[in-house]
Write a protein that holds these residues in place. Structure first.
Motif, PDB file in Angstrom:
ATOM      1  N   GLU A   8      -0.581   7.454   1.000  1.00 16.27           N
ATOM      2  CA  GLU A   8      -1.689   8.345   0.642  1.00 16.27           C
ATOM      3  C   GLU A   8      -2.958   7.546   0.340  1.00 16.27           C
ATOM      4  O   GLU A   8      -4.053   7.926   0.762  1.00 16.27           O
ATOM      5  CB  GLU A   8      -1.334   9.222  -0.565  1.00 16.27           C
ATOM      6  CG  GLU A   8      -0.265  10.259  -0.294  1.00 16.27           C
ATOM      7  CD  GLU A   8       1.154   9.715  -0.470  1.00 16.27           C
ATOM      8  OE1 GLU A   8       1.315   8.565  -0.952  1.00 16.27           O
ATOM      9  OE2 GLU A   8       2.096  10.439  -0.116  1.00 16.27           O
ATOM     10  N   ASP A   9      -2.797   6.439  -0.391  1.00 23.06           N
ATOM     11  CA  ASP A   9      -3.951   5.597  -0.730  1.00 23.06           C
ATOM     12  C   ASP A   9      -4.553   4.951   0.515  1.00 23.06           C
ATOM     13  O   ASP A   9      -5.773   4.905   0.675  1.00 23.06           O
ATOM     14  CB  ASP A   9      -3.555   4.514  -1.732  1.00 23.06           C
ATOM     15  CG  ASP A   9      -3.143   5.090  -3.080  1.00 23.06           C
ATOM     16  OD1 ASP A   9      -3.590   6.211  -3.403  1.00 23.06           O
ATOM     17  OD2 ASP A   9      -2.381   4.417  -3.788  1.00 23.06           O
TER      18      ASP A   9
ATOM     19  N   ARG B 179      -6.369   7.570   2.594  1.00 24.26           N
ATOM     20  CA  ARG B 179      -7.623   7.957   1.939  1.00 24.26           C
ATOM     21  C   ARG B 179      -8.692   6.887   2.129  1.00 24.26           C
ATOM     22  O   ARG B 179      -9.838   7.181   2.463  1.00 24.26           O
ATOM     23  CB  ARG B 179      -7.387   8.229   0.453  1.00 24.26           C
ATOM     24  CG  ARG B 179      -8.606   8.747  -0.285  1.00 24.26           C
ATOM     25  CD  ARG B 179      -8.329   9.006  -1.752  1.00 24.26           C
ATOM     26  NE  ARG B 179      -7.482   8.025  -2.420  1.00 24.26           N
ATOM     27  CZ  ARG B 179      -7.881   6.814  -2.806  1.00 24.26           C
ATOM     28  NH1 ARG B 179      -9.102   6.414  -2.581  1.00 24.26           N
ATOM     29  NH2 ARG B 179      -7.040   5.993  -3.417  1.00 24.26           N
ATOM     30  N   LYS B 180      -8.313   5.609   1.944  1.00 23.47           N
ATOM     31  CA  LYS B 180      -9.273   4.508   2.111  1.00 23.47           C
ATOM     32  C   LYS B 180      -9.801   4.428   3.537  1.00 23.47           C
ATOM     33  O   LYS B 180     -10.996   4.249   3.761  1.00 23.47           O
ATOM     34  CB  LYS B 180      -8.620   3.175   1.730  1.00 23.47           C
ATOM     35  CG  LYS B 180      -8.384   3.016   0.246  1.00 23.47           C
ATOM     36  CD  LYS B 180      -7.645   1.727  -0.042  1.00 23.47           C
ATOM     37  CE  LYS B 180      -7.233   1.615  -1.496  1.00 23.47           C
ATOM     38  NZ  LYS B 180      -6.408   0.418  -1.749  1.00 23.47           N
TER      39      LYS B 180
ATOM     40  N   GLU C 156       0.832  -1.206   0.000  1.00 22.66           N
ATOM     41  CA  GLU C 156       0.000   0.000   0.000  1.00 22.66           C
ATOM     42  C   GLU C 156       0.868   1.258   0.000  1.00 22.66           C
ATOM     43  O   GLU C 156       1.909   1.302   0.638  1.00 22.66           O
ATOM     44  CB  GLU C 156      -0.898   0.032   1.242  1.00 22.66           C
ATOM     45  CG  GLU C 156      -1.946  -1.028   1.301  1.00 22.66           C
ATOM     46  CD  GLU C 156      -3.183  -0.693   0.489  1.00 22.66           C
ATOM     47  OE1 GLU C 156      -3.383   0.485   0.159  1.00 22.66           O
ATOM     48  OE2 GLU C 156      -3.925  -1.636   0.195  1.00 22.66           O
ATOM     49  N   GLU C 157       0.398   2.273  -0.689  1.00 19.78           N
ATOM     50  CA  GLU C 157       1.010   3.594  -0.612  1.00 19.78           C
ATOM     51  C   GLU C 157       0.347   4.330   0.545  1.00 19.78           C
ATOM     52  O   GLU C 157      -0.845   4.153   0.795  1.00 19.78           O
ATOM     53  CB  GLU C 157       0.800   4.372  -1.908  1.00 19.78           C
ATOM     54  CG  GLU C 157       1.548   3.794  -3.099  1.00 19.78           C
ATOM     55  CD  GLU C 157       3.059   3.938  -2.952  1.00 19.78           C
ATOM     56  OE1 GLU C 157       3.503   4.966  -2.387  1.00 19.78           O
ATOM     57  OE2 GLU C 157       3.775   3.040  -3.381  1.00 19.78           O
TER      58      GLU C 157
END
Length: 109
Positions: free
Chosen positions: A59-60, A63-64, A56-57
């Protein structure tokens, strides 16, 4: 939506709290989402970390989790993220209001 001053204030508060959400090789699972929900209700401000073995990044992932918990992203730094959601029943953190203006003292000579 948080203002930049509110984000700065929350970032300062988050400096002293430990990481309590860890995202590993399995990514964002339903268990991680539930743990995040429980933590954000109890604390209002939480800090999480993406482990080295995760795909996982940051930021992603932030956000999730923010979408799943209806919280706001305060910031992401390196492999860490900070989330905030005000608890309407038991408010623990008093965030400066959007309308508040800081008064600067002028030096008198």
């Amino acid at each position: 939506m948080l203002t930049s001053k509110q984000r700065s204030y929350l970032r300062k508060l988050a400096m002293d709290i430990p990481d309590i959400i860890f995202i590993g090789k399995d990514g964002i699972t339903p268990e991680v989402i539930q743990q995040t929900r429980d933590a954000i209700v109890a604390r209002e401000l939480i800090k999480g970390k993406i482990q080295q073995n995760s795909m996982e990044e940051v930021e992603d992932a932030a956000r999730k989790l923010a979408e799943a918990t209806r919280s706001e992203i305060v910031c992401t730094i390196g492999n860490k993220f900070i989330l905030y959601k005000k608890n309407l029943l038991k408010t623990k953190i008093e965030v400066p209001s959007k309308n508040s203006k800081t008064l600067k003292k002028k030096n008198k000579r």
